[in-house]
Every structure is written in structure tokens, then in C-alpha cells.
Design a protein around this motif. Structure first.
Motif, PDB file in Angstrom:
ATOM      1  N   ASN A 123      48.591  47.163  -7.374  1.00  0.00           N
ATOM      2  CA  ASN A 123      48.860  47.194  -5.946  1.00  0.00           C
ATOM      3  C   ASN A 123      49.989  46.196  -5.609  1.00  0.00           C
ATOM      4  OD1 ASN A 123      48.045  45.234  -3.564  1.00  0.00           O
ATOM      5  ND2 ASN A 123      47.554  47.318  -2.925  1.00  0.00           N
ATOM      6  N   THR A 124      50.860  46.584  -4.664  1.00  0.00           N
ATOM      7  CA  THR A 124      52.038  45.759  -4.343  1.00  0.00           C
ATOM      8  C   THR A 124      51.666  44.328  -3.955  1.00  0.00           C
ATOM      9  OG1 THR A 124      53.216  47.695  -3.587  1.00  0.00           O
ATOM     10  CG2 THR A 124      54.071  45.598  -2.838  1.00  0.00           C
ATOM     11  N   ASN A 125      50.663  44.193  -3.094  1.00  0.00           N
ATOM     12  CA  ASN A 125      50.304  42.842  -2.645  1.00  0.00           C
ATOM     13  C   ASN A 125      49.780  42.008  -3.803  1.00  0.00           C
ATOM     14  OD1 ASN A 125      51.075  43.482  -0.104  1.00  0.00           O
ATOM     15  ND2 ASN A 125      49.001  44.015   0.598  1.00  0.00           N
ATOM     16  N   MET A 126      49.047  42.661  -4.698  1.00  0.00           N
ATOM     17  CA  MET A 126      48.574  41.926  -5.881  1.00  0.00           C
ATOM     18  C   MET A 126      49.779  41.477  -6.709  1.00  0.00           C
ATOM     19  SD  MET A 126      45.422  44.210  -7.241  1.00  0.00           S
ATOM     20  CE  MET A 126      44.876  43.181  -8.593  1.00  0.00           C
ATOM     21  N   TYR A 127      50.723  42.405  -6.930  1.00  0.00           N
ATOM     22  CA  TYR A 127      51.876  42.093  -7.767  1.00  0.00           C
ATOM     23  C   TYR A 127      52.697  40.939  -7.179  1.00  0.00           C
ATOM     24  CZ  TYR A 127      56.281  42.501 -10.272  1.00  0.00           C
ATOM     25  OH  TYR A 127      57.406  42.224 -11.010  1.00  0.00           O
ATOM     26  N   LEU A 128      52.828  40.950  -5.849  1.00  0.00           N
ATOM     27  CA  LEU A 128      53.649  39.913  -5.215  1.00  0.00           C
ATOM     28  C   LEU A 128      52.871  38.626  -4.952  1.00  0.00           C
ATOM     29  CD1 LEU A 128      55.644  42.139  -2.693  1.00  0.00           C
ATOM     30  CD2 LEU A 128      56.400  41.267  -4.916  1.00  0.00           C
ATOM     31  N   HIS A 129      51.571  38.644  -5.235  1.00  0.00           N
ATOM     32  CA  HIS A 129      50.754  37.449  -4.990  1.00  0.00           C
ATOM     33  C   HIS A 129      51.312  36.272  -5.802  1.00  0.00           C
ATOM     34  CE1 HIS A 129      47.389  34.716  -4.693  1.00  0.00           C
ATOM     35  NE2 HIS A 129      46.857  35.507  -3.772  1.00  0.00           N
ATOM     36  N   PRO A 130      51.415  35.091  -5.160  1.00  0.00           N
ATOM     37  CA  PRO A 130      52.022  33.949  -5.870  1.00  0.00           C
ATOM     38  C   PRO A 130      51.345  33.640  -7.208  1.00  0.00           C
ATOM     39  CG  PRO A 130      51.641  33.412  -3.562  1.00  0.00           C
ATOM     40  CD  PRO A 130      51.073  34.773  -3.774  1.00  0.00           C
ATOM     41  N   ILE A 131      50.031  33.871  -7.292  1.00  0.00           N
ATOM     42  CA  ILE A 131      49.364  33.535  -8.567  1.00  0.00           C
ATOM     43  C   ILE A 131      49.832  34.481  -9.675  1.00  0.00           C
ATOM     44  CG2 ILE A 131      47.129  33.578  -9.755  1.00  0.00           C
ATOM     45  CD1 ILE A 131      45.961  32.116  -7.482  1.00  0.00           C
ATOM     46  N   VAL A 132      49.952  35.767  -9.334  1.00  0.00           N
ATOM     47  CA  VAL A 132      50.409  36.731 -10.343  1.00  0.00           C
ATOM     48  C   VAL A 132      51.852  36.411 -10.734  1.00  0.00           C
ATOM     49  CG1 VAL A 132      50.906  39.170 -10.777  1.00  0.00           C
ATOM     50  CG2 VAL A 132      48.809  38.517  -9.590  1.00  0.00           C
ATOM     51  N   GLN A 133      52.689  36.106  -9.731  1.00  0.00           N
ATOM     52  CA  GLN A 133      54.087  35.782 -10.028  1.00  0.00           C
ATOM     53  C   GLN A 133      54.200  34.507 -10.873  1.00  0.00           C
ATOM     54  OE1 GLN A 133      56.872  37.624  -9.519  1.00  0.00           O
ATOM     55  NE2 GLN A 133      55.397  39.194  -8.921  1.00  0.00           N
ATOM     56  N   GLU A 134      53.314  33.547 -10.593  1.00  0.00           N
ATOM     57  CA  GLU A 134      53.324  32.296 -11.367  1.00  0.00           C
ATOM     58  C   GLU A 134      52.899  32.577 -12.814  1.00  0.00           C
ATOM     59  OE1 GLU A 134      51.443  29.050  -9.143  1.00  0.00           O
ATOM     60  OE2 GLU A 134      50.730  28.304 -11.079  1.00  0.00           O
ATOM     61  N   ASN A 135      51.901  33.450 -12.969  1.00  0.00           N
ATOM     62  CA  ASN A 135      51.448  33.798 -14.328  1.00  0.00           C
ATOM     63  C   ASN A 135      52.551  34.531 -15.105  1.00  0.00           C
ATOM     64  OD1 ASN A 135      48.933  32.657 -14.030  1.00  0.00           O
ATOM     65  ND2 ASN A 135      47.996  34.527 -13.235  1.00  0.00           N
ATOM     66  N   ILE A 136      53.258  35.423 -14.401  1.00  0.00           N
ATOM     67  CA  ILE A 136      54.355  36.160 -15.053  1.00  0.00           C
ATOM     68  C   ILE A 136      55.436  35.162 -15.491  1.00  0.00           C
ATOM     69  CG2 ILE A 136      56.267  37.775 -14.613  1.00  0.00           C
ATOM     70  CD1 ILE A 136      54.295  39.447 -12.938  1.00  0.00           C
ATOM     71  N   ALA A 137      55.775  34.232 -14.585  1.00  0.00           N
ATOM     72  CA  ALA A 137      56.810  33.233 -14.913  1.00  0.00           C
ATOM     73  C   ALA A 137      56.379  32.405 -16.128  1.00  0.00           C
ATOM     74  CB  ALA A 137      57.061  32.335 -13.706  1.00  0.00           C
ATOM     75  N   LYS A 138      55.097  32.072 -16.185  1.00  0.00           N
ATOM     76  CA  LYS A 138      54.595  31.250 -17.302  1.00  0.00           C
ATOM     77  C   LYS A 138      54.719  32.023 -18.626  1.00  0.00           C
ATOM     78  CE  LYS A 138      50.486  28.490 -18.252  1.00  0.00           C
ATOM     79  NZ  LYS A 138      49.128  28.215 -17.778  1.00  0.00           N
ATOM     80  N   LEU A 139      54.359  33.300 -18.587  1.00  0.00           N
ATOM     81  CA  LEU A 139      54.434  34.103 -19.819  1.00  0.00           C
ATOM     82  C   LEU A 139      55.896  34.325 -20.234  1.00  0.00           C
ATOM     83  CD1 LEU A 139      51.552  36.655 -19.150  1.00  0.00           C
ATOM     84  CD2 LEU A 139      51.545  34.755 -20.768  1.00  0.00           C
ATOM     85  N   LYS A 140      56.782  34.481 -19.230  1.00  0.00           N
ATOM     86  CA  LYS A 140      58.214  34.629 -19.558  1.00  0.00           C
ATOM     87  C   LYS A 140      58.713  33.368 -20.243  1.00  0.00           C
ATOM     88  CE  LYS A 140      59.866  37.964 -16.147  1.00  0.00           C
ATOM     89  NZ  LYS A 140      60.553  38.152 -14.881  1.00  0.00           N
ATOM     90  N   GLN A 141      58.254  32.239 -19.733  1.00  0.00           N
ATOM     91  CA  GLN A 141      58.638  30.945 -20.314  1.00  0.00           C
ATOM     92  C   GLN A 141      58.232  30.870 -21.792  1.00  0.00           C
ATOM     93  OE1 GLN A 141      60.210  28.956 -18.234  1.00  0.00           O
ATOM     94  NE2 GLN A 141      60.604  27.402 -19.787  1.00  0.00           N
ATOM     95  N   LEU A 142      57.097  31.515 -22.098  1.00  0.00           N
ATOM     96  CA  LEU A 142      56.613  31.506 -23.490  1.00  0.00           C
ATOM     97  C   LEU A 142      57.338  32.532 -24.362  1.00  0.00           C
ATOM     98  CD1 LEU A 142      52.751  31.237 -22.885  1.00  0.00           C
ATOM     99  CD2 LEU A 142      54.272  29.471 -23.774  1.00  0.00           C
ATOM    100  N   PHE A 146      59.084  41.224 -19.914  1.00  0.00           N
ATOM    101  CA  PHE A 146      58.456  42.044 -18.874  1.00  0.00           C
ATOM    102  C   PHE A 146      59.353  43.206 -18.506  1.00  0.00           C
ATOM    103  CE2 PHE A 146      55.773  38.444 -18.599  1.00  0.00           C
ATOM    104  CZ  PHE A 146      54.597  38.865 -17.994  1.00  0.00           C
ATOM    105  N   ILE A 147      58.750  44.367 -18.306  1.00  0.00           N
ATOM    106  CA  ILE A 147      59.499  45.484 -17.717  1.00  0.00           C
ATOM    107  C   ILE A 147      59.005  45.570 -16.276  1.00  0.00           C
ATOM    108  CG2 ILE A 147      60.040  47.927 -17.844  1.00  0.00           C
ATOM    109  CD1 ILE A 147      59.387  47.857 -20.816  1.00  0.00           C
ATOM    110  N   ASP A 148      59.914  45.303 -15.330  1.00  0.00           N
ATOM    111  CA  ASP A 148      59.499  45.248 -13.925  1.00  0.00           C
ATOM    112  C   ASP A 148      58.938  46.582 -13.470  1.00  0.00           C
ATOM    113  OD1 ASP A 148      60.302  42.657 -13.802  1.00  0.00           O
ATOM    114  OD2 ASP A 148      62.288  43.107 -12.993  1.00  0.00           O
ATOM    115  N   PRO A 149      57.926  46.539 -12.593  1.00  0.00           N
ATOM    116  CA  PRO A 149      57.382  47.806 -12.094  1.00  0.00           C
ATOM    117  C   PRO A 149      58.378  48.503 -11.170  1.00  0.00           C
ATOM    118  CG  PRO A 149      56.342  45.918 -11.003  1.00  0.00           C
ATOM    119  CD  PRO A 149      57.224  45.362 -12.077  1.00  0.00           C
ATOM    120  N   ASP A 150      58.243  49.824 -11.067  1.00  0.00           N
ATOM    121  CA  ASP A 150      59.059  50.578 -10.112  1.00  0.00           C
ATOM    122  C   ASP A 150      58.473  50.419  -8.726  1.00  0.00           C
ATOM    123  OD1 ASP A 150      60.771  51.457 -12.009  1.00  0.00           O
ATOM    124  OD2 ASP A 150      59.842  53.438 -12.273  1.00  0.00           O
ATOM    125  N   SER A 151      59.318  50.694  -7.721  1.00  0.00           N
ATOM    126  CA  SER A 151      58.840  50.705  -6.339  1.00  0.00           C
ATOM    127  C   SER A 151      58.549  52.138  -5.931  1.00  0.00           C
ATOM    128  CB  SER A 151      59.913  50.140  -5.405  1.00  0.00           C
ATOM    129  OG  SER A 151      59.918  48.749  -5.513  1.00  0.00           O
TER     130      SER A 151
END
Ligand code: PMT
Length: 408
Positions: A123-142, A146-151
Motif C-alpha cells: 500500500n502507498t502509505n505503507m511504502y512512504l511510511h518513514p519507518i519503511v523508508q528508513e529500513n530501505i535506506a538501511k538495507l541500501k547502506q548494507l 532495490f527495484i522501486d515500485p511502480d505507481s
């Protein structure tokens, strides 16, 4: 892609049904595909369907009686050339970022050293949620990709980013990563851990020399050659420091990366570590000149011509050659003519132990290509011609020569 092993993790979202097409396309491309499902994913699509499409048993329960050790989580983790998670829910992303391993998928992905690609879908709101975005950033750092989702219109009725990209796009990305990563289990099987206890420094990619706030002088290096060398050294047990120009490649797992922009930044980063290194391989394409005076504002289009004054950059490799004590020093030479003559001059002039020379005008060699064709020049005058091969295979061959030269 014959014999390349793709492990695909499917987590519990409505887009799980698209995993069937992903598996099918990977199979058609010649990959050996193994599927791991979360319990939630089995509510959206049956393991039986994926077993039939993949031609392999599907793993989804940690606690069933083991019938085939070849498909249990540690063997799947080591066998993977690429580990894809599609769809990746907020839950699996959060577990991976938080170090939680409580089911077959989360334990297996934690145990792998293969490149990991995640395709978030939710769901869009879940994807844009700061916690999800922070987790994505952390995994990218590692170093995870990521293949970004389509809109678009989502199954839950909302509109925005969150839709799993078309399977064809995901498969293209996987095949691209496979072409760089090579076949890990084979490499690993051949690996003797010859570089265990050694600290190696590898430079990769091209430097950029700024002209003004929006422009720079750059070159065509993609970083593929240097990154392949870094991965092959890691697989031989080395502690790897990768000093990289700004490239489109993620940091491979198990490698420390320092990103630099200019030749001077690369010089500083290399010199700071040189004394503690055992082997240095300089695959980076370093700018020989930089702009004498970087303009603080964007240069306006005024006259018909524009003259830039360039000054010589320090030759990092030459400096290392003068300073080296116990280090084994390997340089590269990118030439467009008289390969052997120019390469020999660089080997001698920079006091190198080995030089990898490529004629970058040849098809299948040099910049950006997934393969290379090189001559290896040694300090005692020996020259070895290597045929065209993947940069990954070449990297393995280069490390074999280095360890043979060092008798380790
Ligand atoms: O990154 P890819 O797209 O995979 O492409 C791979 C490659 C073509 C970049 C690689 O195979 C290669 O040839 N790398 C060396 C490119 C280069 O700058 O060559 P050179 O002949 O200009 O430099 C000779 C050596 O001196 C290189 O090891 C270079 O890193 C080093 N150098 C050069 C200039 C400088 N100022 N400082 C340096 O240390």
C-alpha cells in the motif's frame, strides 16, 4: 545464464501471484530457480504452482522433516548467485533491517553473501511510511539493491507508488546482476581462501573533475572491472577495501566501500590506507588533468568557444610505486594503440609488480563491457595473453596470478 542459481523469496502480498511469471521468465533465461515462501505468501499462491513452474521443491516451513539437505536454508544461501525478494512486503524489509530471522526466508537471506535485490510492493502509505523508508535506506547502506515500485492503482484501492514492477523489468535487473556476479558457488568451490588474513585495496570506477557547480570532466568507467576484483578477493577470504568513483553499482556484501569524486579525493583515501594494505590493485580510471579554477557559478553560454585551463593531477599509482614497502602493487593500463609498448612503460615507470593492460578499442574489452581482453605484464618481463572472458572470471584469474607470485 546456464547454471546460474537464483533464489527467489516470496513474501505475503497480493503481488505474490506475479512471482509465477518472474520464475517462469528466469527459467526460460536458463537460470536454476529455487523458491522460498513466507507462510503469508502461501495464502496468496500455492507452493505447488511454484514447484511446477520452477521445477524445484519449494521451501516455506522451518520445521518440516528435512528430506533434501540440498534445499535447506544454508545450502540455498550459499548456492545463490543472486537472491531476489519479490514481492518484498514492509514486514520482510523491516525484519531484514532489524536483524530478525524467524522464518525460512528471513534466516536464509541473512545467511547469504550473494547480491540481494528487493522489490517492495505494498500500500502507498505503507511504502512512504518513514519507518519503511528508513529500513530501505538501511538495507541500501548494507549494499542491497532495490527495484522501486511502480505507481498506479493498487489492489487496496489507493493510487501511488507501491505496485510490483512488471516481471520482465525485474528479470532484466536480475540477469544484469548475474552477468557481473558470475557463478558464486562454482567460484566459492574453487576458492582456497588464499587471501585469508590479507588486506587488499582496490580502486574502481572513474573520477570526476568539476568544472562548475553543474558540470564535470569524467570518463566511461562503469566500475564493473574493479567491483569484480573486489568480489573475487572477498571470496578468497581477503579483507577488502574498495575505493570507488561514483558508479551505478551497489556495494557488494562483505566489502567496505569508500566513495570518492575527484582524483585528489581518491589519492587521499588511498594514501590513508596504503601502509596497512598487503595488495593494492588500481583498476580505476583516474583523470590525468583537472580544471585549474573551478567556477563557483554555472558558466554562462556567451562566446562561440570556451577555453578551460587544465592542470595535471597527481599520479596516485606512481606515488604508491615510490612509497611501496611490503605491498604487492598492480596497475591497469587503458590504451587505444601500441598496447604492449605503453603498458611496459607504465609497469616500469610506476614501479609495479604486475600490470593489466587492455586495449579499450577492442569489442568485448575495456569500459562498460561485461567482458574484458587483457595482457598481464610482470615486473620480470613476462607477458601473458588472456582471451576474452567475463570480468568476474578475469578477476579470479588475476587473483590466482597474484597469489601465485606471492606464493600464498
Ligand atoms: O570500469 P569498467 O567500465 O569496468 O572499465 C574497466 C577499465 C577500462 C576502467 C579498466 O579495465 C582499466 O583499464 N582501468 C585503468 C584505466 C586508466 O586510467 O588507465 P591509465 O592507463 O590512464 O592509468 C594507468 C594506471 O595508473 C591505472 O591503474 C590508473 O588507476 C592509475 N592512475 C592513472 C592516473 C592518475 N592520475 N593516477 C593513477 O593512479
Amino acid at each position: 545464464m546456464d547454471h546460474k542459481n537464483v533464489v527467489i523469496g516470496i513474501s505475503g502480498g497480493i503481488a505474490a501471484y506475479k512471482a509465477v511469471e518472474i520464475v517462469s521468465r528466469l527459467k526460460k533465461a536458463g537460470c536454476n530457480v529455487h523458491v522460498i515462501m513466507t507462510q503469508a505468501a502461501t495464502r496468496f499462491i500455492t507452493p505447488l504452482t511454484l514447484r511446477e513452474i520452477s521445477g524445484n521443491p519449494v521451501v516455506f516451513d522451518m520445521w518440516t522433516e528435512v528430506t533434501n539437505w540440498n534445499v535447506e536454508h544454508i545450502s540455498l544461501a550459499t548456492m545463490a548467485d543472486v537472491f531476489l525478494i519479490a514481492p518484498a512486503t514492509a514486514n520482510i524489509i523491516g525484519k531484514m533491517a532489524g536483524g530478525i530471522a524467524d522464518d525460512m526466508l528471513s534466516t536464509t537471506v541473512m545467511a547469504t553473501t550473494a547480491p540481494v535485490i528487493l522489490c517492495p510492493a505494498m500500500n502507498t502509505n505503507m511504502y512512504l511510511h518513514p519507518i519503511v523508508q528508513e529500513n530501505i535506506a538501511k538495507l541500501k547502506q548494507l549494499g542491497h539493491q532495490f527495484i522501486d515500485p511502480d505507481s498506479g492503482q493498487l489492489a487496496c484501492g489507493t493510487e501511488g507508488p507501491g505496485r510490483l514492477p512488471e516481471p520482465v523489468r525485474i528479470v532484466q535487473q536480475v540477469l544484469g546482476v548475474l552477468s557481473i556476479a558470475g557463478t558464486r558457488p562454482k567460484d566459492k568451490a574453487n576458492s582456497n581462501g588464499n587471501l585469508r588474513g590479507k588486506k587488499v585495496l582496490i580502486t574502481a570506477g572513474g573520477t570526476r573533475e568539476p568544472i562548475d557547480p553543474v558540470r564535470y570532466i569524467g570518463n566511461r568507467s562503469s566500475g564493473k572491472m574493479g567491483y569484480a576484483l573486489a568480489e573475487a578477493a572477498r571470496d578468497e577470504g581477503a579483507e577488502v577495501l574498495l575505493i570507488s568513483g561514483m558508479v551505478d553499482l551497489s556495494c557488494p556484501p562483505g566489502i567496505t566501500r569508500v566513495t570518492v569524486e575527484t582524483a585528489e579525493e581518491m589519492r587521499q583515501a588511498v594514501l590513508a590506507e596504503f601502509d596497512h594494505c598487503d595488495i593494492v590493485v588500481k583498476a580505476a580510471a583516474v583523470a590525468d588533468y583537472r580544471v585549474a579554477e573551478i567556477q563557483p557559478q554555472k558558466i554562462k553560454k556567451t562566446g562561440d568557444t570556451l577555453t578551460l585551463n587544465l592542470v595535471k593531477n597527481p599520479d596516485i599509482l606512481k606515488e604508491l610505486g615510490q612509497r611501496k614497502a611490503h605491498q604487492y602493487l598492480v596497475g591497469f593500463a587503458a590504451e587505444t594503440q601500441e598496447l604492449l609498448q605503453h603498458a611496459t612503460a607504465k609497469l616500469e615507470g610506476k614501479n609495479l609488480d604486475m600490470l593489466v593492460a587492455n586495449d579499450v578499442t577492442m569489442a568485448g574489452a575495456g569500459f562498460q563491457s561485461d567482458t574484458n581482453i587483457v595482457k598481464l605484464l610482470f615486473a620480470d618481463g613476462r607477458v601473458e595473453d588472456l582471451p576474452q572472458m567475463s570480468k568476474r572470471e578475469l578477476a579470479i584469474q588475476i587473483w590466482q596470478r597474484i597469489t601465485a607470485e606471492l606464493s600464498i
